[in-house]
Design a protein around this motif. Structure first.
Motif, PDB file in Angstrom:
ATOM      1  N   ILE A 110     -66.780 -60.128 -57.604  1.00 27.34           N
ATOM      2  CA  ILE A 110     -66.720 -60.887 -56.358  1.00 27.34           C
ATOM      3  C   ILE A 110     -66.994 -62.358 -56.683  1.00 27.34           C
ATOM      4  CG2 ILE A 110     -67.369 -58.946 -54.903  1.00 27.34           C
ATOM      5  CD1 ILE A 110     -70.216 -59.991 -54.866  1.00 27.34           C
ATOM      6  N   GLY A 149     -62.222 -63.212 -52.507  1.00 26.99           N
ATOM      7  CA  GLY A 149     -62.982 -63.743 -51.392  1.00 26.99           C
ATOM      8  C   GLY A 149     -63.029 -62.794 -50.209  1.00 26.99           C
ATOM      9  N   ARG A 150     -63.259 -63.365 -49.032  1.00 25.47           N
ATOM     10  CA  ARG A 150     -63.441 -62.583 -47.807  1.00 25.47           C
ATOM     11  C   ARG A 150     -62.091 -62.148 -47.249  1.00 25.47           C
ATOM     12  NH1 ARG A 150     -64.668 -64.278 -42.181  1.00 25.47           N
ATOM     13  NH2 ARG A 150     -64.474 -66.436 -42.868  1.00 25.47           N
ATOM     14  N   ILE A 208     -65.040 -57.968 -48.946  1.00 25.61           N
ATOM     15  CA  ILE A 208     -65.084 -59.010 -49.975  1.00 25.61           C
ATOM     16  C   ILE A 208     -64.548 -58.427 -51.275  1.00 25.61           C
ATOM     17  CG2 ILE A 208     -67.449 -58.481 -50.709  1.00 25.61           C
ATOM     18  CD1 ILE A 208     -66.297 -62.070 -50.279  1.00 25.61           C
ATOM     19  N   SER A 236     -58.866 -63.863 -48.579  1.00 25.73           N
ATOM     20  CA  SER A 236     -58.645 -63.347 -49.930  1.00 25.73           C
ATOM     21  C   SER A 236     -57.157 -63.344 -50.286  1.00 25.73           C
ATOM     22  CB  SER A 236     -59.228 -61.934 -50.073  1.00 25.73           C
ATOM     23  OG  SER A 236     -58.638 -61.037 -49.155  1.00 25.73           O
ATOM     24  N   ARG A 278     -69.518 -69.233 -49.283  1.00 26.89           N
ATOM     25  CA  ARG A 278     -69.892 -67.938 -49.864  1.00 26.89           C
ATOM     26  C   ARG A 278     -70.500 -68.122 -51.253  1.00 26.89           C
ATOM     27  NH1 ARG A 278     -69.806 -66.212 -45.521  1.00 26.89           N
ATOM     28  NH2 ARG A 278     -67.949 -66.764 -44.392  1.00 26.89           N
ATOM     29  N   ASP A 290     -68.231 -57.754 -41.524  1.00 26.86           N
ATOM     30  CA  ASP A 290     -67.094 -58.664 -41.486  1.00 26.86           C
ATOM     31  C   ASP A 290     -65.964 -58.076 -40.646  1.00 26.86           C
ATOM     32  OD1 ASP A 290     -65.682 -60.991 -42.171  1.00 26.86           O
ATOM     33  OD2 ASP A 290     -64.760 -60.024 -43.902  1.00 26.86           O
TER      34      ASP A 290
END
Length: 345
Positions: free
Chosen positions: A149, A17-18, A13, A24, A48, A177
């Motif tokens: 984040i 974003g992820r 992250i 991201s 999220r 993740d």
């Protein structure tokens, strides 16, 4: 023949974003992608950030997501309300001054110009002459831009993260993740390799620095707090690798980290590639976790010229208002330019 390392999964992250699913990356280039291409990314970020749990997207929701991602005004602390203490010498204007404290708050070494009078559970203190003191103040920080984040996202809320520093919370989320992004269960992978054929290289260039780790440990005696048994252990720079190895994948393989100012991940990636190329490991997890958007750490970067101050940004933009979206890492008179984020924090 040298073995060829292959990337089979990635995650984590950052301010966009992820990482897994390219979310991201898609957020960073969202302005040039179609609405259909961005649907899954907006939905992921909405979940999220705690903005929405359903799949319905609205213009207002997307604007809220945009406002809470990428480089922006810092939201992990209040830049306009930073705790600061000043040394002061207090003199009442007369020969003596008095005040009362609990017995438990008395200093171990009583100053020579103090006289004490016990009053039950409290002590009346009479000071002759001057009293050295620290005066609490609240100040505005000259840097208000950062790569937090996504707003509203707390990786520590997803597992039992009590007393974990910020960087370690990012590690647990990022490693989970990445493992889930492979599409193959970790236990299935272990069936095809030996227990010691796994390497983990991950760390933090600064170690873990916040109230739950190194910063809290150093500050505790000065702010009347106590050092916990976890602060030192969780402050180590290699703790991300140790935690992944010991608590997430239960591996008996190689673990450690190579640290670099801005290249810790690349150093660790090289270590992982070497292990695979030379047959030392068949599976390697590499990464790094930095969480330095705290005032104490940022001050170190600011005074060395490594952060764009608000006044510099306003001067370059010829504006009286700070555009936090345009801030970047400077190291020169060019303190700001669009989308020049050196690395995610």
């Amino acid at each position: 023949m040298t073995k060829l390392p292959l990337i089979v999964g990635f995650g984590g992250i950052n301010a966009a974003g992820r990482s897994s699913g390219f979310h991201s990356y898609k957020r960073m280039v969202s302005d040039v992608l179609s609405a259909d291409d961005m649907v899954s990314t907006w939905q992921d970020l909405a979940r999220r950030m705690g903005l929405s749990q359903d799949t319905k997207l609205t213009d207002e929701l997307i604007e809220a997501i945009k406002a809470g991602t990428l480089i922006r005004r810092i939201d992990s602390f209040d830049p306009d309300n930073i705790l600061h203490q000043y040394k002061a010498t207090i003199n009442s204007g007369s020969d003596t001054m008095t005040f009362t404290v609990r017995k438990s708050k008395l200093p171990t070494k009583i100053p020579e110009n103090w006289s004490l009078e016990t009053q039950g559970s409290k002590v009346k203190i009479t000071v002759t002459g001057d009293l050295a003191a620290l005066l609490e103040d609240r100040t505005s920080y000259p840097v208000t831009s950062g790569g937090n984040i996504p707003a509203g996202f707390d990786p520590g809320s997803l597992y039992n993260s009590r007393f974990h520093p910020r960087g370690l919370k990012l590690t647990v989320y990022g490693a989970s993740d990445a493992l889930n992004s492979m599409g193959v269960d970790w236990q299935e992978i272990l069936k095809h390799i030996q227990p010691d054929e796994v390497s983990v290289y991950a760390g933090s260039a600064l170690g873990q620095i916040d109230d739950q780790s190194l910063s809290g440990m150093i500050a505790a005696p000065l702010i009347g707090s106590r050092v916990s048994s976890k602060m030192m252990a969780l402050s180590f720079a290699e703790m991300p690798a140790d935690f992944i190895n010991g608590y997430m994948i239960n591996s008996v393989g190689t673990t450690g980290t190579n640290m670099g100012a801005c290249a810790t991940f690349l150093y660790n990636l090289r270590q992982g590639m070497y292990d695979i190329q030379h047959g030392k490991s068949k599976v390697v997890i590499v990464g790094n976790a930095e969480a330095p958007v705290v005032a104490e750490v940022m001050e170190g970067f600011r005074v060395m010229g490594a952060l764009a101050e608000d006044e510099q940004i306003k001067a370059l933009d010829q504006s009286d208002v700070v555009d936090n979206r345009r801030a970047c890492r400077p190291f020169s008179s060019n303190a700001a330019s669009p989308w020049r984020n050196h690395h995610s924090l």
